[in-house]
Scaffold this active site. Structure first.
Site, PDB file in Angstrom:
ATOM      1  N   HIS A 253       5.995  18.780  30.880  1.00 56.38           N
ATOM      2  CA  HIS A 253       5.536  19.312  32.171  1.00 56.38           C
ATOM      3  C   HIS A 253       5.236  18.198  33.172  1.00 56.38           C
ATOM      4  O   HIS A 253       4.567  18.434  34.164  1.00 56.38           O
ATOM      5  CB  HIS A 253       4.303  20.205  31.969  1.00 56.38           C
ATOM      6  CG  HIS A 253       4.600  21.392  31.112  1.00 56.38           C
ATOM      7  ND1 HIS A 253       5.373  22.441  31.542  1.00 56.38           N
ATOM      8  CD2 HIS A 253       4.257  21.674  29.829  1.00 56.38           C
ATOM      9  CE1 HIS A 253       5.487  23.334  30.569  1.00 56.38           C
ATOM     10  NE2 HIS A 253       4.818  22.887  29.505  1.00 56.38           N
TER      11      HIS A 253
ATOM     12  N   CYS B 216     -28.046  -2.799  31.719  1.00 57.85           N
ATOM     13  CA  CYS B 216     -28.578  -4.149  31.597  1.00 57.85           C
ATOM     14  C   CYS B 216     -29.498  -4.212  30.381  1.00 57.85           C
ATOM     15  O   CYS B 216     -29.935  -3.193  29.868  1.00 57.85           O
ATOM     16  CB  CYS B 216     -29.381  -4.506  32.836  1.00 57.85           C
ATOM     17  SG  CYS B 216     -28.518  -4.146  34.351  1.00 57.85           S
TER      18      CYS B 216
ATOM     19  N   TRP C 246     -25.579  -5.863  33.993  1.00 62.10           N
ATOM     20  CA  TRP C 246     -24.331  -5.152  34.245  1.00 62.10           C
ATOM     21  C   TRP C 246     -24.437  -4.709  35.688  1.00 62.10           C
ATOM     22  O   TRP C 246     -25.247  -3.856  36.029  1.00 62.10           O
ATOM     23  CB  TRP C 246     -24.211  -3.945  33.311  1.00 62.10           C
ATOM     24  CG  TRP C 246     -22.900  -3.245  33.420  1.00 62.10           C
ATOM     25  CD1 TRP C 246     -21.733  -3.557  32.776  1.00 62.10           C
ATOM     26  CD2 TRP C 246     -22.608  -2.070  34.203  1.00 62.10           C
ATOM     27  NE1 TRP C 246     -20.747  -2.681  33.123  1.00 62.10           N
ATOM     28  CE2 TRP C 246     -21.242  -1.751  33.994  1.00 62.10           C
ATOM     29  CE3 TRP C 246     -23.352  -1.266  35.055  1.00 62.10           C
ATOM     30  CZ2 TRP C 246     -20.624  -0.673  34.609  1.00 62.10           C
ATOM     31  CZ3 TRP C 246     -22.728  -0.179  35.668  1.00 62.10           C
ATOM     32  CH2 TRP C 246     -21.386   0.109  35.434  1.00 62.10           C
TER      33      TRP C 246
ATOM     34  N   ASN D 299     -33.909  -2.657  34.918  1.00 60.57           N
ATOM     35  CA  ASN D 299     -32.744  -1.917  34.422  1.00 60.57           C
ATOM     36  C   ASN D 299     -32.816  -0.538  35.049  1.00 60.57           C
ATOM     37  O   ASN D 299     -33.857   0.114  34.988  1.00 60.57           O
ATOM     38  CB  ASN D 299     -32.821  -1.826  32.887  1.00 60.57           C
ATOM     39  CG  ASN D 299     -31.629  -1.097  32.301  1.00 60.57           C
ATOM     40  OD1 ASN D 299     -30.634  -0.877  32.986  1.00 60.57           O
ATOM     41  ND2 ASN D 299     -31.739  -0.737  31.035  1.00 60.57           N
ATOM     42  N   GLY D 300     -31.726  -0.080  35.669  1.00 61.06           N
ATOM     43  CA  GLY D 300     -31.733   1.235  36.316  1.00 61.06           C
ATOM     44  C   GLY D 300     -31.232   1.108  37.745  1.00 61.06           C
ATOM     45  O   GLY D 300     -30.636   0.089  38.109  1.00 61.06           O
TER      46      GLY D 300
ATOM     47  N   LYS E 205      -9.515   3.740  23.708  1.00 57.45           N
ATOM     48  CA  LYS E 205      -9.788   2.476  22.993  1.00 57.45           C
ATOM     49  C   LYS E 205      -8.857   1.382  23.495  1.00 57.45           C
ATOM     50  O   LYS E 205      -9.273   0.254  23.732  1.00 57.45           O
ATOM     51  CB  LYS E 205      -9.575   2.635  21.478  1.00 57.45           C
ATOM     52  CG  LYS E 205     -10.618   3.352  20.695  1.00 57.45           C
ATOM     53  CD  LYS E 205     -11.906   2.605  20.480  1.00 57.45           C
ATOM     54  CE  LYS E 205     -12.885   2.858  21.566  1.00 57.45           C
ATOM     55  NZ  LYS E 205     -13.667   4.053  21.516  1.00 57.45           N
TER      56      LYS E 205
ATOM     57  N   LYS F  84     -22.536  -1.245  26.912  1.00 55.78           N
ATOM     58  CA  LYS F  84     -22.627  -0.366  25.752  1.00 55.78           C
ATOM     59  C   LYS F  84     -23.232   0.985  26.072  1.00 55.78           C
ATOM     60  O   LYS F  84     -22.677   2.018  25.744  1.00 55.78           O
ATOM     61  CB  LYS F  84     -23.417  -1.060  24.638  1.00 55.78           C
ATOM     62  CG  LYS F  84     -23.506  -0.260  23.348  1.00 55.78           C
ATOM     63  CD  LYS F  84     -22.155  -0.094  22.703  1.00 55.78           C
ATOM     64  CE  LYS F  84     -22.207   0.773  21.462  1.00 55.78           C
ATOM     65  NZ  LYS F  84     -20.854   1.181  21.062  1.00 55.78           N
TER      66      LYS F  84
ATOM     67  N   GLU G 256      -8.745   9.652  22.545  1.00 63.69           N
ATOM     68  CA  GLU G 256      -9.631   8.572  22.099  1.00 63.69           C
ATOM     69  C   GLU G 256      -8.838   7.290  21.827  1.00 63.69           C
ATOM     70  O   GLU G 256      -9.280   6.191  22.174  1.00 63.69           O
ATOM     71  CB  GLU G 256     -10.407   9.038  20.854  1.00 63.69           C
ATOM     72  CG  GLU G 256     -11.247   7.982  20.155  1.00 63.69           C
ATOM     73  CD  GLU G 256     -12.328   7.349  21.025  1.00 63.69           C
ATOM     74  OE1 GLU G 256     -12.562   7.811  22.153  1.00 63.69           O
ATOM     75  OE2 GLU G 256     -12.905   6.354  20.580  1.00 63.69           O
TER      76      GLU G 256
ATOM     77  N   GLU H  74      -9.860   0.261  27.004  1.00 66.42           N
ATOM     78  CA  GLU H  74     -11.134  -0.462  27.055  1.00 66.42           C
ATOM     79  C   GLU H  74     -11.036  -1.913  26.633  1.00 66.42           C
ATOM     80  O   GLU H  74     -11.637  -2.775  27.254  1.00 66.42           O
ATOM     81  CB  GLU H  74     -12.146   0.205  26.107  1.00 66.42           C
ATOM     82  CG  GLU H  74     -12.855   1.391  26.659  1.00 66.42           C
ATOM     83  CD  GLU H  74     -13.919   1.855  25.685  1.00 66.42           C
ATOM     84  OE1 GLU H  74     -13.578   2.180  24.525  1.00 66.42           O
ATOM     85  OE2 GLU H  74     -15.087   1.916  26.070  1.00 66.42           O
TER      86      GLU H  74
ATOM     87  N   ARG I   4     -24.928  -5.043  26.199  1.00 63.69           N
ATOM     88  CA  ARG I   4     -25.328  -4.045  27.197  1.00 63.69           C
ATOM     89  C   ARG I   4     -24.904  -4.425  28.609  1.00 63.69           C
ATOM     90  O   ARG I   4     -24.952  -3.609  29.517  1.00 63.69           O
ATOM     91  CB  ARG I   4     -26.842  -3.870  27.183  1.00 63.69           C
ATOM     92  CG  ARG I   4     -27.328  -3.293  25.886  1.00 63.69           C
ATOM     93  CD  ARG I   4     -28.630  -2.608  26.058  1.00 63.69           C
ATOM     94  NE  ARG I   4     -28.656  -1.750  27.222  1.00 63.69           N
ATOM     95  CZ  ARG I   4     -29.297  -0.614  27.295  1.00 63.69           C
ATOM     96  NH1 ARG I   4     -29.930  -0.181  26.258  1.00 63.69           N
ATOM     97  NH2 ARG I   4     -29.316   0.086  28.404  1.00 63.69           N
TER      98      ARG I   4
HETATM   99  O1  M6R Z   1     -23.822   6.362  24.009  1.00 64.98           O
HETATM  100  P1  M6R Z   1     -22.895   7.464  24.394  1.00 64.98           P
HETATM  101  O2  M6R Z   1     -22.140   8.018  23.245  1.00 64.98           O
HETATM  102  O3  M6R Z   1     -23.557   8.540  25.184  1.00 64.98           O
HETATM  103  O4  M6R Z   1     -21.835   6.779  25.359  1.00 64.98           O
HETATM  104  C1  M6R Z   1     -20.866   7.524  26.030  1.00 64.98           C
HETATM  105  C2  M6R Z   1     -19.791   6.622  26.576  1.00 64.98           C
HETATM  106  O5  M6R Z   1     -20.314   5.744  27.530  1.00 64.98           O
HETATM  107  C3  M6R Z   1     -19.124   5.808  25.475  1.00 64.98           C
HETATM  108  O6  M6R Z   1     -18.612   6.622  24.481  1.00 64.98           O
HETATM  109  C4  M6R Z   1     -17.994   4.926  26.062  1.00 64.98           C
HETATM  110  O7  M6R Z   1     -16.940   5.727  26.484  1.00 64.98           O
HETATM  111  C5  M6R Z   1     -17.584   3.899  25.012  1.00 64.98           C
HETATM  112  N1  M6R Z   1     -17.414   2.617  25.605  1.00 64.98           N
HETATM  113  C6  M6R Z   1     -16.337   4.249  24.314  1.00 64.98           C
HETATM  114  O8  M6R Z   1     -15.851   3.272  23.475  1.00 64.98           O
END
Ligand code: M6R
Length: 609
Positions: free
Chosen positions: A505, A2, A74, A98-99, A486, A604, A482, A489, A27
């Site tokens: 496999h 958040c 969030w 937040n938390g 992407k 984020k 990766e 996401e 965030r």
């Molecule tokens: O801030 P960080 O690099 O520690 O974040 C780790 C992951 O939460 C972050 O890489 C997440 O997977 C991203 N949304 C990827 O695009």
């Protein structure tokens, strides 16, 4: 997760908070709310969904007052509805949080017994009632907050107001980030610097167990026993411009295009071409100290974990040092084998990821030496490490990590050079070659970006697919992972990355006309094998888009698409393939009309475990 913004000063608080929340929307964007204090009364506006809904509400029902707190959420506990939106009110007390409060259920039961009425399903609401309860015996709001905080278990960054004391705003932190911006007698409080950087660049970074009490144009920092703490503001060397889109339609595309510069920034001042070496100013380890570690342990989450896996390929091959790669959320709970002989390297863009931070602390408690790779300067992970290699990618706002990832790869490449030069696995000539490859990289990233129109064609062709597979061997395997992340996401297409040799496999059973396969086929030592794996897919009627190296006309001949990525050497070509796959995901998402900067359900920086 958040975002929190607070304000106390001489201007109307609501617009200041709203513009801060806009900078934090990345965030969390499930719901949002603002509370201001005016003439001794608190007033709250909340709405579900994105901030524009709150903005609309505030236009209809404006808030007044020069003290206020705001939140963009969030959701963790409780659905993203208006009643679950912050700020939460318990009696005279209003809170944004937040938390996660881990013991909220038992606290709630006690407070229910004492007659408190709860409206939301959140853990956060309990804080407002708890402070309100403490106010019954405490002499000041400050004291009530202090007493309440002692009962909380879990993580929090908080801003608190009370109708019982209309001159005071309190902020507190434990486990979630919080900064205080100071401009004369005006105060800006935020969970992240971008929220307030346009107002001031003089910031105090709060530490766990600290409280800030703002009253009548002053701030006092204390610990939870009420002892004063002297905190000196730092000048934050960021331009507010970094938080603008600069003509791009969204932050993600802007950040993808910033990568040539980001690569220059991460290497700036660090390359020693004549010595075939690098100087990593935050490493703080001599050659002798580097040689004393028996193994390295790279620990991270999500995209940063993919960078860690790529780092293993780099370091083990070039330095012959054993490297473990750990998912941070698993590491802490499985009695990890680290000791004083282990160099633990947490990798994190935000430097605030709760799982990675917890892993760092676990490793520290076992005497490991910690050198983190972080983007956000002075973030919690950076501060708690013995050394830091900053990636200097600049502010990354798009939820999908792009420039943070490629700069992490470059940072790991530089660390490889340093380790290899220290233990002799990389000789002078090889070191010089590696540095030359780094110097050439920004231009090659630029060239890779020019492939965008071709990549858009690929996305158009496979737009109706529900699934996709990414294949790579060697260092291209983490890049495949990766690429798949992407795509998932931001376009919500299910995608998986596999080592190309693993296809046969099991996953090969998935191959049909509906399943596009993106094959990473750089011109490295794995190429012949990758070509065979590609053939295995084509033979089974699979549809392949091949990402080959420039000049390789052969590999992609039987694929539906063949794209030529510039060649940057065996290791650094991975950076360019990563850029191409970012564009793949981006084009899919845009063609599908998705919000690439704020994909659903994500945030984020993930500051809860
Ligand atoms: O801030 P960080 O690099 O520690 O974040 C780790 C992951 O939460 C972050 O890489 C997440 O997977 C991203 N949304 C990827 O695009």
């Amino acid at each position: 997760m958040c975002g929190i913004v607070g304000y106390m000063g001489c201007h109307e608080a609501s617009p200041v908070i709203m513009s801060g929340l806009k900078m934090l929307e990345y965030r969390g964007y499930d719901s949002a709310g603002i509370c201001t204090m005016d003439l001794g009364a608190v007033e709250i506006r909340r709405s579900s969904g994105k901030l524009v809904n709150l903005e609309r509400l505030l236009n209809e029902q404006p808030l007044h007052g020069t003290i206020g707190i705001g939140h963009t959420r969030w959701a963790t506990h409780g659905k993203p509805t208006v009643v679950n939106a912050h700020p939460h009110r318990g009696g005279a007390v209003v809170v944004v949080h937040n938390g996660i409060i881990e013991n909220y259920l038992s606290l709630k039961e006690e407070l229910l017994d004492k007659g408190h009425m709860f409206l939301s399903e959140t853990d956060s609401e309990v804080i407002s009632h708890l402070v309100d309860e403490k106010l019954k015996t405490a002499t000041t709001l400050e004291e009530a907050v202090r007493l309440a905080l002692k009962d909380l278990q879990g993580a929090y960054a908080l801003c608190i107001l009370s109708q019982r004391d209309d001159k005071t705003l309190i902020a507190a932190k434990s486990g979630s980030p919080m900064v205080v911006g100071i401009k004369g007698h005006e105060f800006f409080i935020a969970s992240d610097m971008p929220a307030i950087i346009a107002n001031t660049r003089e910031m105090v970074i709060m530490e766990d167990g600290e409280m800030a009490v703002f009253r009548n144009g002053t701030v006092i920092f204390t610990d939870l026993d009420g002892q004063d703490i002297v905190k000196t503001p730092r000048f934050i060397d960021w331009s507010p411009m970094m938080a603008e889109k600069n003509g791009y339609p969204n932050f993600m595309l802007k950040e993808i295009h910033e990568q040539p510069q980001a690569v220059k920034n991460v290497t700036a001042g660090r390359l020693r071409p004549n010595e075939g070496d690098v100087f990593l100013e935050g490493l703080h380890l001599s050659d002798r100290q580097l040689l004393s570690f028996e193994r390295l342990c790279l620990v991270a989450c999500g995209t940063s974990w993919h960078a860690a896996l790529a780092g293993k390929y780099m370091i083990e091959e070039h330095c012959r040092i054993p490297v473990d790669v750990e998912i941070a959320s698993e590491f802490r709970y499985r009695d990890p084998l680290v000791s004083g002989k282990t160099l633990v390297i947490p990798i994190s863009q935000s430097g605030e990821t709760a799982d990675t931070l917890a892993a760092l602390r676990e490793a520290k408690s076992r005497d490991a030496h910690i050198v983190s790779i972080c983007n956000v300067v002075d973030s919690s992970i950076a501060r708690e490490s013995d050394g830091v290699i900053y990636t200097h990618a600049g502010l990354e706002i798009g939820v999908a990590s792009t420039k943070a990832f490629t700069t992490q790869l470059v940072a790991l490449y530089m660390l490889t050079i340093r380790l290899g030069r220290a233990n002799g696995a990389i000789n002078l000539e090889k070191g010089r070659e590696m540095i030359a490859a780094l110097n050439a990289l920004p231009d090659l990233v630029e060239k890779t970006l020019l492939l965008d129109p071709q990549i858009e064609e690929v996305a158009c062709e496979y737009l109706t697919s529900w699934d996709a597979i990414y294949l790579g061997r060697g260092i291209s395997y983490p890049i495949a992972l990766e690429g798949a992340l992407k795509l998932k996401e931001i376009s919500y297409i299910h995608a998986d990355g596999y080592p190309a040799g693993e296809m046969k496999h099991g996953p090969i059973a998935l191959i049909d006309r509906e399943m596009p396969v993106f094959v990473l086929a750089p011109n490295d030592r794995h190429l012949v094998k990758v070509r065979s794996n590609m053939e295995e897919v084509i033979t089974r009627g699979g549809r392949v888009a091949a990402f080959c190296s420039a000049g390789d006309e052969e590999t992609g001949k039987r694929a539906e698409f063949s794209l030529q990525i510039p060649w940057a050497g065996e290791v650094l070509s991975a950076v360019l393939f990563a850029v191409a796959l970012q564009l793949v995901a981006y084009n899919f998402a845009i063609l599908k009309g998705k919000d690439v900067d704020q994909p659903r359900n994500l945030a984020k920086s993930v500051t809860v475990e």
